[in-house]
Scaffold this motif. Structure first.
Motif, PDB file in Angstrom:
ATOM      1  N   ARG A  23       0.868  -1.187   0.000  1.00 19.04           N
ATOM      2  CA  ARG A  23       0.000   0.000   0.000  1.00 19.04           C
ATOM      3  C   ARG A  23       0.904   1.235   0.000  1.00 19.04           C
ATOM      4  O   ARG A  23       1.897   1.277   0.731  1.00 19.04           O
ATOM      5  N   ALA A  24       0.555   2.242  -0.801  1.00 17.98           N
ATOM      6  CA  ALA A  24       1.388   3.448  -0.900  1.00 17.98           C
ATOM      7  C   ALA A  24       0.571   4.588  -1.479  1.00 17.98           C
ATOM      8  O   ALA A  24      -0.539   4.394  -1.997  1.00 17.98           O
ATOM      9  N   ASP A  25       1.139   5.799  -1.403  1.00 17.65           N
ATOM     10  CA  ASP A  25       0.506   6.960  -2.034  1.00 17.65           C
ATOM     11  C   ASP A  25       0.821   7.013  -3.522  1.00 17.65           C
ATOM     12  O   ASP A  25       0.027   7.540  -4.314  1.00 17.65           O
ATOM     13  N   PHE A  26       1.995   6.464  -3.884  1.00 16.52           N
ATOM     14  CA  PHE A  26       2.423   6.552  -5.290  1.00 16.52           C
ATOM     15  C   PHE A  26       3.306   5.362  -5.630  1.00 16.52           C
ATOM     16  O   PHE A  26       4.150   4.943  -4.833  1.00 16.52           O
ATOM     17  N   ILE A  27       3.126   4.824  -6.846  1.00  8.06           N
ATOM     18  CA  ILE A  27       4.042   3.801  -7.348  1.00  8.06           C
ATOM     19  C   ILE A  27       4.367   4.096  -8.804  1.00  8.06           C
ATOM     20  O   ILE A  27       3.560   4.681  -9.546  1.00  8.06           O
ATOM     21  N   LYS A  28       5.568   3.692  -9.198  1.00 11.55           N
ATOM     22  CA  LYS A  28       6.001   3.778 -10.595  1.00 11.55           C
ATOM     23  C   LYS A  28       6.690   2.467 -10.940  1.00 11.55           C
ATOM     24  O   LYS A  28       7.661   2.082 -10.291  1.00 11.55           O
ATOM     25  N   TYR A  29       6.168   1.792 -11.986  1.00 10.24           N
ATOM     26  CA  TYR A  29       6.733   0.506 -12.376  1.00 10.24           C
ATOM     27  C   TYR A  29       7.309   0.595 -13.782  1.00 10.24           C
ATOM     28  O   TYR A  29       6.610   0.967 -14.725  1.00 10.24           O
ATOM     29  N   ASP A  30       8.605   0.263 -13.884  1.00  9.03           N
ATOM     30  CA  ASP A  30       9.294   0.227 -15.169  1.00  9.03           C
ATOM     31  C   ASP A  30       9.377  -1.239 -15.598  1.00  9.03           C
ATOM     32  O   ASP A  30      10.140  -2.021 -15.025  1.00  9.03           O
ATOM     33  N   ALA A  31       8.597  -1.613 -16.607  1.00  9.69           N
ATOM     34  CA  ALA A  31       8.518  -3.016 -17.021  1.00  9.69           C
ATOM     35  C   ALA A  31       9.822  -3.514 -17.626  1.00  9.69           C
ATOM     36  O   ALA A  31      10.203  -4.663 -17.435  1.00  9.69           O
ATOM     37  N   GLU A  32      10.518  -2.649 -18.378  1.00  9.20           N
ATOM     38  CA  GLU A  32      11.757  -3.078 -19.006  1.00  9.20           C
ATOM     39  C   GLU A  32      12.854  -3.355 -17.979  1.00  9.20           C
ATOM     40  O   GLU A  32      13.659  -4.272 -18.141  1.00  9.20           O
ATOM     41  N   LYS A  33      12.890  -2.581 -16.920  1.00 10.63           N
ATOM     42  CA  LYS A  33      13.899  -2.768 -15.866  1.00 10.63           C
ATOM     43  C   LYS A  33      13.393  -3.668 -14.741  1.00 10.63           C
ATOM     44  O   LYS A  33      14.151  -3.993 -13.826  1.00 10.63           O
ATOM     45  N   SER A  34      12.116  -4.040 -14.813  1.00  9.81           N
ATOM     46  CA  SER A  34      11.490  -4.837 -13.745  1.00  9.81           C
ATOM     47  C   SER A  34      11.739  -4.188 -12.381  1.00  9.81           C
ATOM     48  O   SER A  34      12.194  -4.827 -11.433  1.00  9.81           O
ATOM     49  N   LYS A  35      11.394  -2.914 -12.313  1.00 11.68           N
ATOM     50  CA  LYS A  35      11.686  -2.123 -11.120  1.00 11.68           C
ATOM     51  C   LYS A  35      10.461  -1.332 -10.705  1.00 11.68           C
ATOM     52  O   LYS A  35       9.842  -0.652 -11.537  1.00 11.68           O
ATOM     53  N   LEU A  36      10.083  -1.420  -9.441  1.00  6.60           N
ATOM     54  CA  LEU A  36       8.917  -0.698  -8.921  1.00  6.60           C
ATOM     55  C   LEU A  36       9.366   0.232  -7.803  1.00  6.60           C
ATOM     56  O   LEU A  36       9.998  -0.197  -6.836  1.00  6.60           O
ATOM     57  N   ILE A  37       9.028   1.514  -7.946  1.00  4.56           N
ATOM     58  CA  ILE A  37       9.343   2.523  -6.931  1.00  4.56           C
ATOM     59  C   ILE A  37       8.035   2.935  -6.259  1.00  4.56           C
ATOM     60  O   ILE A  37       7.070   3.292  -6.935  1.00  4.56           O
ATOM     61  N   SER A  38       8.024   2.872  -4.932  1.00  3.94           N
ATOM     62  CA  SER A  38       6.828   3.286  -4.179  1.00  3.94           C
ATOM     63  C   SER A  38       7.224   4.367  -3.182  1.00  3.94           C
ATOM     64  O   SER A  38       8.308   4.323  -2.596  1.00  3.94           O
ATOM     65  N   LYS A  39       6.318   5.342  -2.971  1.00  2.00           N
ATOM     66  CA  LYS A  39       6.599   6.460  -2.079  1.00  2.00           C
ATOM     67  C   LYS A  39       5.347   6.807  -1.280  1.00  2.00           C
ATOM     68  O   LYS A  39       4.232   6.650  -1.747  1.00  2.00           O
ATOM     69  N   GLY A  40       5.584   7.293  -0.055  1.00  2.00           N
ATOM     70  CA  GLY A  40       4.520   7.859   0.755  1.00  2.00           C
ATOM     71  C   GLY A  40       3.659   6.852   1.493  1.00  2.00           C
ATOM     72  O   GLY A  40       2.966   6.063   0.881  1.00  2.00           O
ATOM     73  N   ASN A  41       3.689   6.894   2.829  1.00  2.00           N
ATOM     74  CA  ASN A  41       2.833   6.062   3.689  1.00  2.00           C
ATOM     75  C   ASN A  41       2.863   4.582   3.262  1.00  2.00           C
ATOM     76  O   ASN A  41       1.821   3.946   3.092  1.00  2.00           O
ATOM     77  N   ILE A  42       4.039   4.060   3.125  1.00  2.00           N
ATOM     78  CA  ILE A  42       4.203   2.707   2.574  1.00  2.00           C
ATOM     79  C   ILE A  42       3.962   1.651   3.644  1.00  2.00           C
ATOM     80  O   ILE A  42       4.452   1.743   4.775  1.00  2.00           O
ATOM     81  N   TYR A  43       3.199   0.657   3.256  1.00  2.00           N
ATOM     82  CA  TYR A  43       2.963  -0.538   4.087  1.00  2.00           C
ATOM     83  C   TYR A  43       3.185  -1.750   3.188  1.00  2.00           C
ATOM     84  O   TYR A  43       2.484  -1.925   2.194  1.00  2.00           O
ATOM     85  N   LEU A  44       4.197  -2.554   3.525  1.00  2.00           N
ATOM     86  CA  LEU A  44       4.518  -3.735   2.732  1.00  2.00           C
ATOM     87  C   LEU A  44       4.534  -4.950   3.644  1.00  2.00           C
ATOM     88  O   LEU A  44       5.257  -4.986   4.631  1.00  2.00           O
ATOM     89  N   LYS A  45       3.727  -5.968   3.305  1.00  2.00           N
ATOM     90  CA  LYS A  45       3.644  -7.178   4.117  1.00  2.00           C
ATOM     91  C   LYS A  45       4.016  -8.394   3.289  1.00  2.00           C
ATOM     92  O   LYS A  45       3.483  -8.607   2.200  1.00  2.00           O
ATOM     93  N   ASP A  46       4.928  -9.186   3.822  1.00  2.00           N
ATOM     94  CA  ASP A  46       5.282 -10.469   3.235  1.00  2.00           C
ATOM     95  C   ASP A  46       4.341 -11.512   3.822  1.00  2.00           C
ATOM     96  O   ASP A  46       4.399 -11.825   5.005  1.00  2.00           O
ATOM     97  N   GLN A  47       3.441 -12.039   3.004  1.00  2.00           N
ATOM     98  CA  GLN A  47       2.434 -12.968   3.516  1.00  2.00           C
ATOM     99  C   GLN A  47       3.009 -14.338   3.855  1.00  2.00           C
ATOM    100  O   GLN A  47       2.360 -15.118   4.554  1.00  2.00           O
ATOM    101  N   LEU A  48       4.210 -14.632   3.405  1.00  2.00           N
ATOM    102  CA  LEU A  48       4.851 -15.905   3.750  1.00  2.00           C
ATOM    103  C   LEU A  48       5.485 -15.839   5.130  1.00  2.00           C
ATOM    104  O   LEU A  48       5.264 -16.718   5.972  1.00  2.00           O
ATOM    105  N   SER A  49       6.281 -14.811   5.388  1.00  2.00           N
ATOM    106  CA  SER A  49       6.970 -14.686   6.680  1.00  2.00           C
ATOM    107  C   SER A  49       6.191 -13.856   7.689  1.00  2.00           C
ATOM    108  O   SER A  49       6.548 -13.840   8.865  1.00  2.00           O
ATOM    109  N   LYS A  50       5.158 -13.138   7.237  1.00  2.00           N
ATOM    110  CA  LYS A  50       4.363 -12.240   8.080  1.00  2.00           C
ATOM    111  C   LYS A  50       5.139 -10.990   8.514  1.00  2.00           C
ATOM    112  O   LYS A  50       4.683 -10.247   9.384  1.00  2.00           O
ATOM    113  N   ASN A  51       6.313 -10.759   7.929  1.00  2.00           N
ATOM    114  CA  ASN A  51       7.070  -9.552   8.244  1.00  2.00           C
ATOM    115  C   ASN A  51       6.407  -8.337   7.603  1.00  2.00           C
ATOM    116  O   ASN A  51       5.846  -8.429   6.514  1.00  2.00           O
ATOM    117  N   VAL A  52       6.482  -7.195   8.296  1.00  2.00           N
ATOM    118  CA  VAL A  52       5.832  -5.964   7.840  1.00  2.00           C
ATOM    119  C   VAL A  52       6.866  -4.848   7.772  1.00  2.00           C
ATOM    120  O   VAL A  52       7.694  -4.691   8.675  1.00  2.00           O
TER     121      VAL A  52
END
Length: 334
Positions: A39-68
């Motif tokens: 979850r974020a305020d903004f994301i930018k995904y570059d398909a050629e570089k396979s790179k995703l940049i996210s900014k602002g109020n970021i919440y990232l959860k790994d559903q396998l390890s449950k790490n946040v």
């Protein structure tokens, strides 16, 4: 996201540059991909570089390890397996990790730069203890964290500089090492855990206070037919010429139709038990026993020992030896 792994993406505003293959999401962005939820305020995904940049109020959860992870900016690459972090807070293996920058590689290693680590639960307050380090490495498979150029803080106060140290996280398999310190109103407890074998371990805990010093100990041993354990202490209360002590132990062993066991409680005085260990018993009971039982018989042989701390009792020590109980059950046929 161009991958064989399906992705779910939602946002209030979505833009896509087909020529540059760049996808942008703005406001209330939600991404579900490769067992991650972002979850974020903004994301930018570059398909050629396979790179995703996210900014602002970021919440990232790994559903396998449950790490946040909570942060200001996160860059994800290699199908979200490699993650760059800036100004972040991570809940990992039930530990809190905060830092200026960091990196997660192949989902199982976290590199931390100029950060802080604590296993203590803290809600806005200073943790009981923490490690501030110039660099730290978390091995999520081995549940091990290593620190370089670190300071150990106790109650927000720097205690000692440590050039290098490795400690297990709270989810690590049992192994010898320093356990979480406990701070009392007038003292501190520093427990050391010793893992001798899978079925044998000990804990030594120096307790240091303004007017006392106590060495508390505990041991546990699991055998093929039962177990036994013990806990005790030896303490020096300032202005007292003699040492105080307590020793509690118990064990049970079973084999075929036999069961044996013991429990022992011994102490120097009631005040010591009450003040330093919260034990309010007026007398202590020790017992050793063996019993035999089958379909129709039950036999108990035991011995009891009582140590009484009450002032109005004259006989402070009482023995019952032997104590015999027998019961027979007979069935009558019509």
């Amino acid at each position: 996201v161009e991958s064989s792994i399906p992705a779910k993406i939602r946002a209030d505003k979505i833009e896509y540059d087909q020529e540059k293959k760049i996808f942008k999401g703005l406001d209330n962005v939600y991404v579900e991909y490769n067992n991650y939820i972002l979850r974020a305020d903004f994301i930018k995904y570059d398909a050629e570089k396979s790179k995703l940049i996210s900014k602002g109020n970021i919440y990232l959860k790994d559903q396998l390890s449950k790490n946040v992870i909570i942060g200001d900016q996160i860059v994800l690459q290699n199908n979200f397996k490699d993650i760059d972090l800036e100004k972040f807070l991570v809940k990992i293996d039930n530990n809190l990790v905060a830092g200026r920058s960091g990196k997660i590689l192949e989902r199982n290693k976290l590199f931390l730069y100029k950060g802080s680590f604590t296993p203590c639960k803290c809600s806005g307050s200073e943790p009981i203890w923490k490690m501030n380090a110039e660099e730290a490495t978390f091995d999520l498979e081995k549940h091990l964290v290593s620190f370089k150029n670190s300071f150990f803080f106790l109650g927000g106060i720097p205690i000692i500089y440590i050039p290098f140290i490795s400690i297990p996280t709270s989810k690590a398999p049992a192994k010898s090492g320093l356990l979480k310190p406990t701070i009392f109103k007038d003292g501190i407890k520093l427990p050391f855990y010793f893992r001798v074998r899978d079925n044998l371990d000990f804990t030594l805990s120096p307790i240091i206070g303004n007017k006392f010093s106590i060495l508390e100990y505990e041991g546990r041993y699991l055998t093929k037919n039962g177990y036994y354990n013990f806990t005790g202490s030896r303490g020096k209360i300032f202005n007292n010429h003699e040492y105080d002590y307590h020793f509690f132990t118990n064990g049970t062993f079973k084999r075929d139709n036999y069961e044996s066991g013991f429990s022992g409680k011994f102490a120097s005085n009631r005040t010591y038990l009450k003040k330093y260990f919260g034990i309010f018993e007026d007398y202590l009971t020790s017992k050793i026993y063996i019993n035999f039982y089958d379909k129709s018989n039950y036999l108990l042989l035991s011995s009891l020992y009582f140590e009484d701390f009450r002032n109005h009792i004259k006989d402070k020590k009482t023995y019952i030896l032997p104590n015999i109980k027998y019961r027979n059950t007979t069935e009558f046929n019509n």
